[in-house]
Design a protein around this motif. Structure first.
Motif, mmCIF file in Angstrom:
data_model
loop_
_atom_site.group_PDB
_atom_site.id
_atom_site.type_symbol
_atom_site.label_atom_id
_atom_site.label_comp_id
_atom_site.label_asym_id
_atom_site.label_seq_id
_atom_site.Cartn_x
_atom_site.Cartn_y
_atom_site.Cartn_z
ATOM 1 N N ASP A 83 8.168 12.563 -0.349
ATOM 2 C CA ASP A 83 7.231 13.698 -0.280
ATOM 3 C C ASP A 83 6.405 13.697 1.005
ATOM 4 N N ILE A 84 6.832 12.945 2.025
ATOM 5 C CA ILE A 84 6.014 12.835 3.246
ATOM 6 C C ILE A 84 5.728 14.206 3.865
ATOM 7 N N SER A 85 6.732 15.101 3.898
ATOM 8 C CA SER A 85 6.453 16.422 4.484
ATOM 9 C C SER A 85 5.541 17.232 3.564
ATOM 10 N N PRO B 115 11.166 3.842 10.040
ATOM 11 C CA PRO B 115 12.080 4.733 9.313
ATOM 12 C C PRO B 115 12.332 6.016 10.096
ATOM 13 N N GLY B 116 13.540 6.557 9.904
ATOM 14 C CA GLY B 116 13.881 7.871 10.458
ATOM 15 C C GLY B 116 13.507 8.914 9.426
ATOM 16 N N ARG B 117 14.519 9.656 8.941
ATOM 17 C CA ARG B 117 14.231 10.647 7.895
ATOM 18 C C ARG B 117 14.578 10.071 6.529
ATOM 19 N N ILE C 105 4.658 -0.336 8.236
ATOM 20 C CA ILE C 105 5.663 0.738 8.222
ATOM 21 C C ILE C 105 5.239 1.759 9.277
ATOM 22 N N SER C 106 5.936 1.722 10.400
ATOM 23 C CA SER C 106 5.691 2.664 11.491
ATOM 24 C C SER C 106 6.583 3.879 11.251
ATOM 25 N N SER C 107 7.328 4.283 12.247
ATOM 26 C CA SER C 107 8.232 5.433 12.149
ATOM 27 C C SER C 107 9.104 5.414 13.397
ATOM 28 N N THR D 74 0.860 -1.190 0.000
ATOM 29 C CA THR D 74 0.000 0.000 0.000
ATOM 30 C C THR D 74 0.897 1.241 0.000
ATOM 31 N N GLY D 75 0.346 2.338 -0.487
ATOM 32 C CA GLY D 75 1.175 3.552 -0.625
ATOM 33 C C GLY D 75 2.270 3.342 -1.655
ATOM 34 N N ALA D 76 1.927 2.561 -2.704
ATOM 35 C CA ALA D 76 2.939 2.184 -3.710
ATOM 36 C C ALA D 76 3.105 3.246 -4.792
ATOM 37 N N SER D 77 2.363 4.346 -4.681
ATOM 38 C CA SER D 77 2.427 5.344 -5.755
ATOM 39 C C SER D 77 3.592 6.315 -5.599
ATOM 40 N N PRO E 11 -6.156 0.211 -7.208
ATOM 41 C CA PRO E 11 -6.306 1.500 -6.512
ATOM 42 C C PRO E 11 -7.270 1.366 -5.341
ATOM 43 N N MET E 12 -6.941 1.966 -4.236
ATOM 44 C CA MET E 12 -7.874 1.980 -3.101
ATOM 45 C C MET E 12 -7.472 3.031 -2.079
ATOM 46 N N ASP E 13 -8.479 3.475 -1.347
ATOM 47 C CA ASP E 13 -8.253 4.344 -0.195
ATOM 48 C C ASP E 13 -8.332 3.423 1.020
ATOM 49 N N ALA F 37 -2.805 2.356 -3.805
ATOM 50 C CA ALA F 37 -2.789 3.735 -3.294
ATOM 51 C C ALA F 37 -4.029 4.368 -3.901
ATOM 52 N N ARG F 38 -4.247 5.655 -3.683
ATOM 53 C CA ARG F 38 -5.473 6.254 -4.249
ATOM 54 C C ARG F 38 -5.300 6.644 -5.718
ATOM 55 N N ARG F 39 -4.104 7.079 -6.126
ATOM 56 C CA ARG F 39 -3.927 7.633 -7.487
ATOM 57 C C ARG F 39 -3.625 6.525 -8.508
ATOM 58 N N ALA F 40 -4.660 6.138 -9.242
ATOM 59 C CA ALA F 40 -4.545 5.006 -10.179
ATOM 60 C C ALA F 40 -3.508 5.259 -11.282
HETATM 61 N N1 LIG Z 1 9.697 9.628 4.681
HETATM 62 C C1 LIG Z 1 9.962 9.527 5.957
HETATM 63 O O1 LIG Z 1 10.862 10.222 6.468
HETATM 64 C C2 LIG Z 1 9.199 8.566 6.827
HETATM 65 C C3 LIG Z 1 9.646 8.393 8.142
HETATM 66 C C4 LIG Z 1 8.950 7.517 8.966
HETATM 67 C C5 LIG Z 1 7.884 6.802 8.490
HETATM 68 N N2 LIG Z 1 7.454 6.998 7.205
HETATM 69 C C6 LIG Z 1 6.280 6.250 6.765
HETATM 70 O O2 LIG Z 1 6.507 5.654 5.523
HETATM 71 C C7 LIG Z 1 5.269 5.477 4.846
HETATM 72 C C8 LIG Z 1 5.415 5.960 3.407
HETATM 73 O O3 LIG Z 1 5.637 7.357 3.391
HETATM 74 P P1 LIG Z 1 6.582 8.086 2.335
HETATM 75 O O4 LIG Z 1 7.680 8.697 3.086
HETATM 76 O O5 LIG Z 1 6.886 7.215 1.207
HETATM 77 O O6 LIG Z 1 5.620 9.317 1.906
HETATM 78 P P2 LIG Z 1 4.791 9.610 0.578
HETATM 79 O O7 LIG Z 1 5.706 9.691 -0.589
HETATM 80 O O8 LIG Z 1 3.922 10.768 0.895
HETATM 81 O O9 LIG Z 1 3.915 8.286 0.386
HETATM 82 C C9 LIG Z 1 2.714 8.067 1.071
HETATM 83 C C10 LIG Z 1 1.931 7.019 0.306
HETATM 84 O O10 LIG Z 1 0.719 6.722 1.008
HETATM 85 C C11 LIG Z 1 -0.385 6.766 0.097
HETATM 86 N N3 LIG Z 1 -1.591 7.129 0.811
HETATM 87 C C12 LIG Z 1 -1.821 8.229 1.592
HETATM 88 N N4 LIG Z 1 -3.068 8.230 2.049
HETATM 89 C C13 LIG Z 1 -3.664 7.092 1.591
HETATM 90 C C14 LIG Z 1 -4.959 6.537 1.721
HETATM 91 N N5 LIG Z 1 -5.914 7.133 2.435
HETATM 92 N N6 LIG Z 1 -5.219 5.351 1.103
HETATM 93 C C15 LIG Z 1 -4.252 4.731 0.367
HETATM 94 N N7 LIG Z 1 -3.020 5.221 0.200
HETATM 95 C C16 LIG Z 1 -2.731 6.400 0.801
HETATM 96 C C17 LIG Z 1 0.045 7.784 -0.962
HETATM 97 O O11 LIG Z 1 -0.565 7.540 -2.219
HETATM 98 P P3 LIG Z 1 -1.836 8.278 -2.821
HETATM 99 O O12 LIG Z 1 -1.679 9.729 -2.547
HETATM 100 O O13 LIG Z 1 -1.768 7.926 -4.283
HETATM 101 O O14 LIG Z 1 -3.001 7.657 -2.139
HETATM 102 C C18 LIG Z 1 1.534 7.480 -1.082
HETATM 103 O O15 LIG Z 1 1.745 6.421 -1.990
HETATM 104 C C19 LIG Z 1 4.233 6.237 5.662
HETATM 105 O O16 LIG Z 1 3.487 5.333 6.456
HETATM 106 C C20 LIG Z 1 5.055 7.142 6.557
HETATM 107 O O17 LIG Z 1 4.418 7.456 7.767
HETATM 108 C C21 LIG Z 1 8.098 7.856 6.362
#
Ligand SMILES: NC(=O)c1ccc[n+]([C@@H]2O[C@H](COP(=O)([O-])OP(=O)(O)OC[C@H]3O[C@@H](n4cnc5c(N)ncnc54)[C@H](OP(=O)(O)O)[C@@H]3O)[C@@H](O)[C@H]2O)c1
Length: 264
Positions: free
Chosen positions: A190-192, A184-186, A139-141, A11-14, A60-62, A36-39
């Protein structure tokens, strides 16, 4: 050990870590389910994975549409007959002080990061037990292990995952079910940018700390390595991971430093 021909649902594979995990598993010729949501964006990830020799199902799914999750499990089973690995990675972060953050923001973050995550696990678990094998990777943090400024809801949602999955690790101790919690740490994703402000609007900025994080690709390789070694809990990141040790062994210093860290 390789994941060749294993069915791996991410999940969150986009984008970010999820996309990097998909590519890492594609290199091992796993059968991928990309959610993920964006097909359209998912389709682009699938095309890259297929070029590496992986068979893909774009689904695709929310994750907060809980009533659809059972249906989605059946779609995967119709296509691939089994589900070997579930990487529960979809998530969203936060930028806002506890005092100022709308309760709706707390709720939304909990719905995606906690309930969306565990609901899919509960939908997939019966199939894994029936098969007699499975691997679930929440995937926690790093902030699932301590508090951090402007992330009260985010930290809470990630802490909650630890309670849930550690209980599963105990309950399924004698089953052929691997549960690997990843912190994961930092990581430079695009998480921020996608984080929610105190009023629920999109934060929209790449934080300087985020930009200095390790790459999503490096993070994905470390996660796969932890999965292959069936680690119960793994912290992934750069020098910032020292905070986990400080919180555990020198808490007074941890609170002093964390209180001074810029929220961004
Ligand atoms: N980057 C970091 O520093 C960091 C640190 C600690 C933990 N994490 C964790 O790592 C995971 C991935 O984050 P990332 O860093 O890769 O950030 P990201 O690039 O923003 O990715 C987030 C992903 O989650 C999907 N998503 C968000 N809301 C959703 C929903 N309601 N239903 C289905 N999919 C959803 C997004 O896709 P769509 O928008 O297409 O739905 C996107 O693919 C998260 O759980 C985050 O908390 C990241």
């Amino acid at each position: 050990m390789k994941y060749t021909n294993q069915v791996v649902w991410i999940t969150g594979a986009s984008s970010g870590i999820g996309e990097a995990m998909a590519l890492e598993f594609a290199k091992e010729k796993a059968k991928l389910v990309l959610s993920a949501r964006r097909a359209e964006v998912l389709q682009e990830v699938a095309t890259k994975c297929e070029a590496l020799g992986s068979e893909c199902l774009v689904l695709p799914m929310d994750v907060t549409n809980y009533e659809d999750l059972e249906i989605n499990v059946n779609v995967v089973l119709q296509k691939f007959k089994q589900i070997d690995v579930l990487i529960n990675n979809a998530g969203i972060s936060q930028r806002g002080l506890t005092l100022e953050t709308d309760f709706e923001v707390d709720r939304k973050i909990m719905e995606i990061n906690y309930f969306g995550n565990i609901a899919l696990t509960k939908a997939v678990l019966p199939q894994m037990l029936k098969q007699g094998n499975g691997q679930i990777v929440p995937i926690s943090s790093m902030t699932g292990l301590f508090g951090f400024p402007q992330r009260s809801a985010y930290c809470a949602s990630k802490h909650a995952l630890h309670g849930f999955y550690e209980t599963m690790q105990v309950e399924h101790y004698n089953d052929n079910l691997k549960i690997n919690i990843i912190c994961p740490g930092r990581i430079k994703t695009d998480i921020s940018v996608n984080s929610l402000n105190k009023d629920g609007s999109k934060y929209g900025k790449m934080d300087s700390g985020q930009a200095k994080g390790i790459s999503a690709e490096k993070c994905a390789r470390k996660i796969m390595n932890a999965m292959k070694r069936n680690k119960r809990l793994t912290v992934v990141g750069g020098s910032e991971t020292i905070m986990v040790k400080l919180r555990k062994y020198v808490p007074s210093l941890f609170f002093k430093i964390a209180s001074r860290i810029s929220a961004t």
